[in-house]
Write a protein that holds these residues in place. Structure first.
Motif, short mmCIF file in Angstrom:
data_model
loop_
_atom_site.label_atom_id
_atom_site.label_comp_id
_atom_site.label_asym_id
_atom_site.label_seq_id
_atom_site.Cartn_x
_atom_site.Cartn_y
_atom_site.Cartn_z
N PHE A 271 37.46 36.94 29.50
CA PHE A 271 36.00 37.13 29.67
C PHE A 271 35.43 36.92 31.00
CE2 PHE A 271 32.51 36.68 27.19
CZ PHE A 271 32.64 36.68 25.86
N THR A 272 36.16 36.08 31.84
CA THR A 272 35.46 35.84 33.14
C THR A 272 35.83 37.13 34.06
OG1 THR A 272 36.37 33.46 32.90
CG2 THR A 272 35.69 34.33 35.20
N ALA A 273 36.98 37.79 33.62
CA ALA A 273 37.23 38.93 34.30
C ALA A 273 36.16 40.11 34.18
CB ALA A 273 38.76 39.47 34.09
N PHE A 274 35.87 40.16 32.86
CA PHE A 274 34.58 40.98 32.11
C PHE A 274 33.56 40.56 33.00
CE2 PHE A 274 31.23 41.23 29.00
CZ PHE A 274 31.05 42.53 29.25
N ARG A 275 33.03 39.48 33.20
CA ARG A 275 31.68 39.04 33.85
C ARG A 275 31.56 39.60 34.96
NH1 ARG A 275 29.14 33.67 30.73
NH2 ARG A 275 27.28 34.49 32.03
N LYS A 276 32.54 39.25 35.73
CA LYS A 276 32.91 39.58 37.04
C LYS A 276 32.56 41.14 37.36
CE LYS A 276 35.05 37.62 40.85
NZ LYS A 276 36.09 36.91 41.46
N ARG A 277 33.00 42.09 36.48
CA ARG A 277 32.94 43.54 36.37
C ARG A 277 31.63 44.02 36.13
NH1 ARG A 277 37.50 46.70 32.99
NH2 ARG A 277 36.49 48.61 33.55
N VAL A 278 30.84 43.13 35.36
CA VAL A 278 29.47 43.55 34.84
C VAL A 278 28.45 42.90 35.72
CG1 VAL A 278 30.37 44.37 32.60
CG2 VAL A 278 29.26 42.02 32.85
N ASP A 279 28.81 42.01 36.55
CA ASP A 279 27.76 41.31 37.21
C ASP A 279 27.21 42.00 38.75
OD1 ASP A 279 26.24 39.45 38.49
OD2 ASP A 279 27.82 37.90 38.58
N TYR A 280 26.21 42.28 38.42
CA TYR A 280 25.49 43.09 39.63
C TYR A 280 25.81 42.43 40.78
CZ TYR A 280 23.60 45.63 35.86
OH TYR A 280 23.84 46.72 34.67
N ALA A 281 25.47 40.93 40.67
CA ALA A 281 25.66 40.13 42.25
C ALA A 281 26.74 40.34 42.71
CB ALA A 281 25.33 38.78 41.62
N GLU A 282 27.97 40.66 42.20
CA GLU A 282 29.16 40.99 42.45
C GLU A 282 29.34 42.27 43.59
OE1 GLU A 282 31.84 38.82 42.79
OE2 GLU A 282 30.60 37.26 41.95
N TYR A 283 28.48 43.27 43.14
CA TYR A 283 28.69 44.28 43.60
C TYR A 283 28.17 44.66 45.14
CZ TYR A 283 30.87 46.61 39.93
OH TYR A 283 31.70 46.81 38.87
N GLY A 284 28.41 44.00 46.04
CA GLY A 284 28.34 44.02 47.62
C GLY A 284 26.76 44.19 47.57
N GLY A 285 26.15 45.24 48.18
CA GLY A 285 24.90 45.01 48.30
C GLY A 285 24.24 46.65 48.14
N ALA A 286 22.72 46.62 48.31
CA ALA A 286 22.19 47.85 48.16
C ALA A 286 21.54 48.20 49.40
CB ALA A 286 20.80 47.50 47.17
N PRO A 287 22.13 49.58 49.91
CA PRO A 287 21.81 50.03 51.35
C PRO A 287 20.41 50.42 51.30
CG PRO A 287 23.74 50.90 50.42
CD PRO A 287 23.18 50.05 49.29
N LEU A 288 19.67 50.11 52.37
CA LEU A 288 18.15 50.80 52.61
C LEU A 288 18.71 52.14 53.32
CD1 LEU A 288 16.51 47.83 54.57
CD2 LEU A 288 16.60 48.41 52.10
#
Lengths: 336, 336
Positions: A271-288
């Motif tokens: 479950f924890t591994a799954f949450r990390k996979r779908v957590d947007y906050a984990e996906y680095g950043g959004a480039p301008l």
């Protein structure tokens, strides 16, 4: 290479951001990081950190006494707070004292500060924000996720060119598959904006796969999805809201029986591994994308690992000269 | 009361639809159902069903030899296939031989047939489709989810009035809370369409709570969310896509360890209950609002329980005269 990090941005205070910076420094020996924030406060917080990798020599401080709060309007914030972390960050890039800025603070103000200080790239009408969405396969880059609410076909077309260039570098893809977000895959489906944009994309030499539907965003068969900032922001936020609500509903169901509670204990790690996979906050950043420099916006609730990833992303974009690639791609269409 | 059911719509064949009809007949003794489809085929399939509730006397057949396929364009379909299940269904409503139509077939063609056969309600510029989204609390009704891609403020305003009337009846709410989907809760946030619509809603006597963000859709604090059909369709499809991808990702993680696999066996019942709670196909149907009659569109993959729920919904809307309530609400603004 020198990356400036807004040490006052984010929901969780400077310690987490400093931790993210130290991780990035340990990972990449060529890197220096400039922390932006009140000097005394940062010195004190850095002193409390354990420098396990002996990297503190590459951790610098740039005094920026002001912080933009989430309630402020971007325009007001950059007009009134000239000594804010965000404004000072782009000052450093402008003066050649840093190569990029990373911030988990106010995204609107960060975008506004970037445009004010660095200006737009040659040929770009509207800079935008590109964000990675998790899928079962490789993540997909959606652009724009909120900087531009009323767009014309030319703007969406430029988003496609910029996101395609960025995605090619960040994910080492030769020819990213680009989809146009609509309500049916047929070329005639969608609103007036989409129909005209479809034509522009079809005539380009991008790897345009055609219109895609909301379902296809998470399908893993696309690298880039193009939309205006209104639709993109709603897509992002509705996904976050659903993920959170679904987790709560699943928890509600589990809590109804002892058997399921025991099952949950056994399943928790998955479950924890799954949450990390779908957590947007984990996906680095959004480039301008579209500004004359490199800036990355992180989610306010980013973990220190996500901050470290975003710094790595910024370094990669600097190193591979993403902006040269964008200008070159756009120039094809201007001269054509 | 007599409800017409498109027995050829949906992905899973007429048996499932007939089963849904039988369930609805057992639940409501005042109801008759007219099955639309090829007479011989339907007779044969009905004969195979077990009529446990002794309700077959209230199950009628209306011969409709043609079926609209999902690939057809709505305009073509209603022009060429005058004897299709969908067209015959709205014929029955027009002639007073049925009170409503329920279809899990081609939603665009169903909407087009409804407008062609029944016309629009007094005061309605654009009929639309309202759909229920699951939340942790009561479901929220989103309108429009795909019928109108390029909207003006007046259209969105009418969606709010219509969905509010419908939601009040279906969920027994006196004054449904209405939100306007945007990219920030402040009144000035959003695109030009949203800013103007915000003003119209603010001046109305609807229970307007203001702009809401994508996150708020699943928060459970709203009864109605208003958006154009482009944004609404993408919101619906992106939710479906994310729910499916997340389930797959969770399964991937569980399959990685024996411990988690055992945990899954214990948790499975809770999981199934959860899936049902978030499955859009389970949420009855999506009412067509603004047409001069009652029509309900179901998801193509609806279960027989969902079909039964949709028939119940249709009966409730007929019984409570939803269209009178819509016309009355709209008239306030036209004369005002």
């Amino acid at each position: 290479m020198k990356i400036a990090l807004d040490a006052m941005g984010g929901d969780q205070g400077p310690e987490l951001l400093i931790d993210g910076a130290l991780r990035a420094l340990r990972r990449n020996k060529e890197l220096s990081i400039v922390l932006l924030g009140p000097e005394d406060l940062l010195k004190e917080r850095i002193a409390q950190c354990v420098d396990s990798g002996n990297v503190a020599g590459r951790l610098l401080i740039e005094h920026a006494p002001e912080t933009v709060t989430m309630e402020e309007s971007p325009v007001e914030a950059i007009r009134k707070k000239k000594d804010s972390t965000i404004m000072r960050g782009f000052d450093l890039v402008k003066n050649g004292q840093a190569d990029a800025v990373v911030s988990a603070g106010h995204s609107g103000a960060t975008m506004a500060a970037a445009i004010r200080k660095l200006g737009r790239l040659e040929g770009v009408s509207r800079p935008g924000i590109a964000s990675l969405f998790p899928t079962r396969k490789t993540p997909v880059m959606l652009m724009d996720i909120g900087a531009n609410v009323d767009c014309r076909p030319q703007h969406l077309f430029q988003f496609a060119v910029m996101a395609s260039s960025c995605c090619a570098l960040l994910q080492n893809k030769k020819s990213p598959r680009v989809g146009l977000l609509s309500i049916g895959s047929e070329p005639g489906k969608g609103n007036a904006l989409i129909k005209e944009t479809h034509e522009l994309l079809r005539q380009s030499n991008l790897n345009f796969v055609g219109n895609v539907e909301g379902r296809d965003v998470y399908g893993g068969e696309l690298d880039v999805v193009v939309c205006d900032g209104f639709v993109g922001n709603i897509s992002l936020k509705i996904s976050e809201g659903l993920a959170e609500a679904a987790m709560q509903m699943l928890k509600d169901e589990i809590m109804k029986s002892l058997r399921a509670k025991i099952g949950y204990l056994l399943i928790r790690k998955a479950f924890t591994a799954f949450r990390k996979r779908v957590d947007y906050a984990e996906y680095g950043g959004a480039p301008l994308l579209g500004i004359n420099g490199i800036g990355i916006i992180c989610h306010g609730s980013s973990s220190s690992v996500a901050i470290c990833n975003a710094i790595g992303e910024a370094a990669k974009l600097v190193e591979n000269k993403v902006n040269d690639s964008i200008v070159k791609s756009l120039r094809q269409y201007i001269t054509a």
